[in-house]
Motif scaffolding. Structure first.
Motif, PDB file in Angstrom:
ATOM      1  N   PHE A   1       0.849  -1.194   0.000  1.00 32.83           N
ATOM      2  CA  PHE A   1       0.000   0.000   0.000  1.00 32.83           C
ATOM      3  C   PHE A   1       0.885   1.245   0.000  1.00 32.83           C
ATOM      4  CE2 PHE A   1      -3.738  -2.418   1.844  1.00 32.83           C
ATOM      5  CZ  PHE A   1      -4.570  -2.166   0.772  1.00 32.83           C
ATOM      6  N   SER A   2       1.945   1.173   0.762  1.00 31.89           N
ATOM      7  CA  SER A   2       2.823   2.331   0.863  1.00 31.89           C
ATOM      8  C   SER A   2       3.452   2.674  -0.478  1.00 31.89           C
ATOM      9  CB  SER A   2       3.915   2.061   1.891  1.00 31.89           C
ATOM     10  OG  SER A   2       4.873   3.095   1.872  1.00 31.89           O
ATOM     11  N   SER A   3       3.830   1.644  -1.217  1.00 28.40           N
ATOM     12  CA  SER A   3       4.542   1.957  -2.460  1.00 28.40           C
ATOM     13  C   SER A   3       3.609   2.180  -3.652  1.00 28.40           C
ATOM     14  CB  SER A   3       5.564   0.870  -2.787  1.00 28.40           C
ATOM     15  OG  SER A   3       4.914  -0.304  -3.191  1.00 28.40           O
ATOM     16  N   LYS A   4       2.459   1.504  -3.670  1.00 27.74           N
ATOM     17  CA  LYS A   4       1.593   1.642  -4.838  1.00 27.74           C
ATOM     18  C   LYS A   4       0.341   2.490  -4.596  1.00 27.74           C
ATOM     19  CE  LYS A   4       1.271  -1.641  -7.756  1.00 27.74           C
ATOM     20  NZ  LYS A   4       0.962  -2.849  -8.523  1.00 27.74           N
ATOM     21  N   GLY A   5       0.015   2.744  -3.351  1.00 31.61           N
ATOM     22  CA  GLY A   5      -1.207   3.490  -3.075  1.00 31.61           C
ATOM     23  C   GLY A   5      -2.407   2.559  -3.021  1.00 31.61           C
TER      24      GLY A   5
ATOM     25  N   HIS B   1      -5.492   2.491  -4.476  1.00 30.03           N
ATOM     26  CA  HIS B   1      -6.245   2.033  -5.643  1.00 30.03           C
ATOM     27  C   HIS B   1      -5.463   1.152  -6.594  1.00 30.03           C
ATOM     28  CE1 HIS B   1      -9.902   4.385  -4.905  1.00 30.03           C
ATOM     29  NE2 HIS B   1     -10.402   3.418  -5.632  1.00 30.03           N
TER      30      HIS B   1
ATOM     31  N   ARG C   1       5.090   7.454   4.232  1.00 33.07           N
ATOM     32  CA  ARG C   1       4.295   7.599   2.997  1.00 33.07           C
ATOM     33  C   ARG C   1       2.830   7.273   3.248  1.00 33.07           C
ATOM     34  NH1 ARG C   1       8.643   5.684  -0.331  1.00 33.07           N
ATOM     35  NH2 ARG C   1       8.044   3.600   0.342  1.00 33.07           N
TER      36      ARG C   1
ATOM     37  N   TYR D   1       0.475  10.288   2.304  1.00 34.95           N
ATOM     38  CA  TYR D   1      -0.225  10.147   1.020  1.00 34.95           C
ATOM     39  C   TYR D   1      -1.543   9.399   1.124  1.00 34.95           C
ATOM     40  CZ  TYR D   1       4.002  11.999  -1.088  1.00 34.95           C
ATOM     41  OH  TYR D   1       5.039  12.807  -1.437  1.00 34.95           O
TER      42      TYR D   1
ATOM     43  N   PRO E   1      -5.189   8.640   0.755  1.00 36.42           N
ATOM     44  CA  PRO E   1      -6.201   9.251  -0.129  1.00 36.42           C
ATOM     45  C   PRO E   1      -7.516   9.458   0.618  1.00 36.42           C
ATOM     46  CG  PRO E   1      -6.042   6.903  -0.565  1.00 36.42           C
ATOM     47  CD  PRO E   1      -5.093   7.191   0.566  1.00 36.42           C
TER      48      PRO E   1
END
Lengths: 188, 188, 188, 188
Positions: free
Chosen positions: C16-20, C22, C97, C101, C103
């Motif tokens: 999740f941290s690296s790709k976000g 969604h 992150r 970040y 969302p």
DNA sequence: GATGAATGAGTATTCATTCAT
DNA sequence: AATGAATGAATACTCATTCAT
């Protein structure tokens, strides 16, 4: 045929030939001509309609080159006929591509046009074979099979010319005639 | 290859063959099998992917029938090769339609598959001609033109069989061989 | 917490941290671990559930570093608190992150977790300000505005460290303290 | 920009602002306007395209309020700048939400827009600090850290106003300026 | 005749989630 | 506990065609 109609038809022919039926959109055609989308539909019922017209025109252009063989000097006349079409392929690749790369089974109407054309050509070949047999020039054979073989040999050589794999129409015609008339066996 | 994958591929082959690439939707395929849309995408990346697979399988099926001609009794071997393929066309029209009615220029990848196949066949024919000349059986000719003529004659007869216009594979083969070897001229 | 559950949670956090949120799919998670899709759902109700757990863990990890300021030597204690968190950001960018970040407005539950966290931090700052005023160290001010200003100044510097735009945590802390305590005006 | 384009853009802005990028579908936009799905695609390439346009417009709207500080009476000018933006946040929450709740890392293009914007603001602040030092008004400090601290303090107060946690823009500005200029220590 | 804005049916594709084994 | 094949709702996007001006 009105000037605008001809304009659209001719541009459509060029575009269908280079992009194929599906990848070419009505937008492509009107944008390429700088006219409005509505204008297109003033002259053609729909996309299929232009394509049909393009096919018809193309087929008729080729048909004009096919002359009935007269009785005297049939071989020279045959050679002329074949040469005339191979030269058309060589010089007007737009036309050739339309015929050779037509995508069958999109619309039965389209297919009919080409089938009718090939049907007529086959008929021509068959009658020529029968006449040849009557005259004692051509040996007995199954005209239904042989006429197709002749048609296929000819169109495939045409594709070879279109694709640039076969060099000259003249040489190709002579080779085709030798093949069809004398066959491949040595020493006969 | 998994059972489900084969199921989809085989159904897709049948459907592509009867409806053509464009009119067949992914929905048609999954509905026809009674499976979910997502299941299709478990086994195939997208619609193009199945069609490519169908083409590859079809071409490979035909290729398997093409055997290199051995040195002794080349004519009998040739006749066998040709007959085997015409019979395939006669009995498995699904396969034949896929090859004969492939819509060129949708996707270069598709075209490559068929071009590769025809390329290999042409190569086979060319080498057979050259070997025939070496052996003194075949007369001198332009192999590039003649090999295409042979290919075309053969495929067109194949189409005639597919369309039911030519009756039997056996008779067609003999006629084709006579045509190609002896030509059409009487009394030689 | 079971071993497998921890495995998934920890991998999910990294991903999740690296790709976000969604772009990361449940497939990504299970493939990355080499486990079956069903296994994931044995330990987590759904995708939102893991993300919530990841957020909770992340927030709690940071919270542990926030110690109530004791009465004696409050400035040194403050400096230690700030430094501890900036160093966390510097050394564990994965965690940073996730917080920076996140969302917002995908799922109110997610937002609550961060809002609660920031709410607690704001509360901490506000109480520290009020205590400072009681003690006569801090001048009178609108704590609601100033506490937000402090929080913002701090987090933005944290982002600067995360993005590598600001070099060292130590220097940043001292600069932040000078800024917050003395302001920017010269010669006072 | 055409009327319809503006209509869509403006509606999209309102909807993205209230629902966020992901939960808003192209259908939502067209249904909300009572137009056809295709109409949307006449004016925008795709969903990302509208969102990009919305972001650009939003950022440019805020940028217009940022005026370079003139030499004389810099503090009054600074106060005016800050106030103008806080009032924008107070009165046009739609715009403010778009900026504050942008979901990073969906599409690098989106992020660039905001990063460019914040980059410019940081640059503005840094140059103001350096100028202040030259003029002997601002004390020596690490501009890289301090400019971020200022930006963070300001945006966080902005969020407080957006969320209704901080009452008035006027009072907030004065408090922010006191904080930034004088710091928090008593008796200086 | 000509325009071009608007339409909307039609299709491919993704991915979280389930459940029989 | 673990598996992974199957599901199907949800959505973006295209493009031929129409019609008011």
């Amino acid at each position: 045929m009105k000037k605008r109609e001809e304009e659209i038809l001719s541009r459509a022919k060029a575009l269908f030939s280079s992009k194929g039926f599906h990848s070419l959109t009505v937008s492509d055609i009107v944008n390429s001509l700088g006219i409005a989308r509505g204008t297109f539909y003033l002259y053609f019922k729909n996309k299929d309609d232009v394509y049909r017209r393009v096919l018809e025109e193309t087929v008729s252009e080729i048909s004009k080159r096919l002359k009935r063989l007269p009785l005297d000097r049939p071989l020279e006349q045959l050679r002329e006929n074949l040469l005339s079409i191979l030269k058309l392929i060589e010089n007007d690749r737009e036309t050739a591509r339309l015929i050779f790369y037509h995508p069958y089974r999109l619309n039965p109407e389209f297919d009919s046009i080409l089938e009718d054309f090939y049907g007529k050509v086959l008929n021509l070949i068959e009658r020529a074979l029968l006449r040849g047999m009557e005259m004692g020039i051509v040996r007995e054979c199954n005209v239904s099979v042989v006429s197709r073989a002749i048609l296929g040999a000819f169109t495939e050589v045409g594709k070879g010319i279109l694709d640039g794999e076969i060099g000259g129409a003249e040489e190709a015609v002579d080779e085709l005639l030798s093949f069809g008339l004398r066959g491949l066996l040595e020493g006969r």
